[in-house]
Design an enzyme around this catalytic site. Structure first.
Site, PDB file in Angstrom:
ATOM      1  N   HIS A  68       0.838  -1.206   0.000  1.00 36.30           N
ATOM      2  CA  HIS A  68       0.000   0.000   0.000  1.00 36.30           C
ATOM      3  C   HIS A  68       0.874   1.257   0.000  1.00 36.30           C
ATOM      4  CE1 HIS A  68      -3.891   2.027   1.334  1.00 36.30           C
ATOM      5  NE2 HIS A  68      -2.993   3.003   1.480  1.00 36.30           N
ATOM      6  N   GLU A  69       1.859   1.283   0.888  1.00 38.58           N
ATOM      7  CA  GLU A  69       2.695   2.485   1.002  1.00 38.58           C
ATOM      8  C   GLU A  69       3.666   2.626  -0.169  1.00 38.58           C
ATOM      9  OE1 GLU A  69       1.601   4.492   3.000  1.00 38.58           O
ATOM     10  OE2 GLU A  69       0.408   3.136   4.238  1.00 38.58           O
ATOM     11  N   HIS A  75       1.960   4.519  -2.839  1.00 36.79           N
ATOM     12  CA  HIS A  75       2.060   5.964  -2.588  1.00 36.79           C
ATOM     13  C   HIS A  75       3.443   6.481  -3.004  1.00 36.79           C
ATOM     14  CE1 HIS A  75      -1.794   6.125  -0.778  1.00 36.79           C
ATOM     15  NE2 HIS A  75      -1.470   5.656   0.418  1.00 36.79           N
TER      16      HIS A  75
END
Length: 245
Positions: free
Chosen positions: A124-125, A128
């Site tokens: 998920h990160e 980003h």
């Protein structure tokens, strides 16, 4: 900060009440402002040591993470374990975050207890981080930019796989994946920005179609590790194909 996985949706600000100055989610990551601890202290700290071990296993074996690391490197943003990841204690409602000010991924060592959870948070990160690398994302002032990256992270990280949704006692039929992505993107925005729920929903709805269909660097929605492995293999062969044209 960008946000990982909120464990519970924060209360929305009431209309008509003057909002406090936005701290961009840093309140959820109190260790960000503390003096770094010694290596010996951190090595003896069980949570920190376990976090580092799980992180290393994710980066070495998880196909989602390996694809994103290679995509970041090809985009000119090579990720280094010691520089770009930090295991820290966080607020109880989050599992991780992306600190755009330092280009660093925060992993919440007090909230990540299982390897599968670590795999999902790191992925998920890293999405980003990939968005931060490839685009001029205004994380702090443009809620639509944040919404777009949260949509992509929820869509591509495995957050909304059928098994994860069943574990949350949430499952439906047609269109459930899109519903999950939208809901988790809204929750992530509310966790790190002092905006109303209506503002978060509007931002997500306005960019949803374009950002949901932006599948880079996977080229597909990886609904499982098998899908992620195929996507990783296809990504590795991209340059090989174009080189023969």
């Amino acid at each position: 900060m960008g946000e990982g996985e909120p464990d519970s949706p924060p209360a929305a600000e009431k209309k008509g009440v003057e909002e406090e100055e936005d701290d961009f989610g840093y309140r959820l990551f109190p260790d960000r402002n503390k003096k770094p601890q010694s290596f010996l202290f951190r090595s003896l700290f069980t949570f920190h040591n376990k976090c580092q071990l799980m992180l290393r296993l994710t980066l070495e074996t998880n196909p989602y993470a390996r694809l994103l690391l290679e995509a970041l490197k090809q985009s000119g943003c090579t990720v280094f374990n010691d520089r770009h990841f930090s295991c820290e204690n966080c607020d109880g409602c989050v599992s991780g975050g992306f600190d755009a000010a330092t280009s660093q991924i925060v992993l919440c060592q007090n909230n990540i207890r299982q390897q599968s959870h670590m795999n999902r948070v790191v992925t998920h990160e890293l999405i980003h981080a990939f968005d931060h690398c490839r685009a001029h994302v205004d994380w702090f002032k443009n809620v639509k930019h944040l919404a777009c990256s949260e949509i992509r992270a929820a869509n591509l990280s495995g957050d909304c796989t059928l098994m994860n949704e069943i574990a949350r006692f949430k499952f439906g039929l047609k269109g459930h994946h899109q519903t999950c992505v939208r809901d988790r993107a809204i929750r992530s925005i509310l966790a790190v920005r002092k905006v109303s729920k209506e503002t978060a929903e509007k931002a997500v709805d306005e960019v949803f179609d374009a950002c949901f269909n932006d599948l880079e660097p996977f080229g597909r929605i990886p609904h499982s590790k098998a899908d992620a492995k195929r996507a990783y293999r296809d990504f590795q062969n991209r340059d090989r194909y174009t080189a023969n044209l």
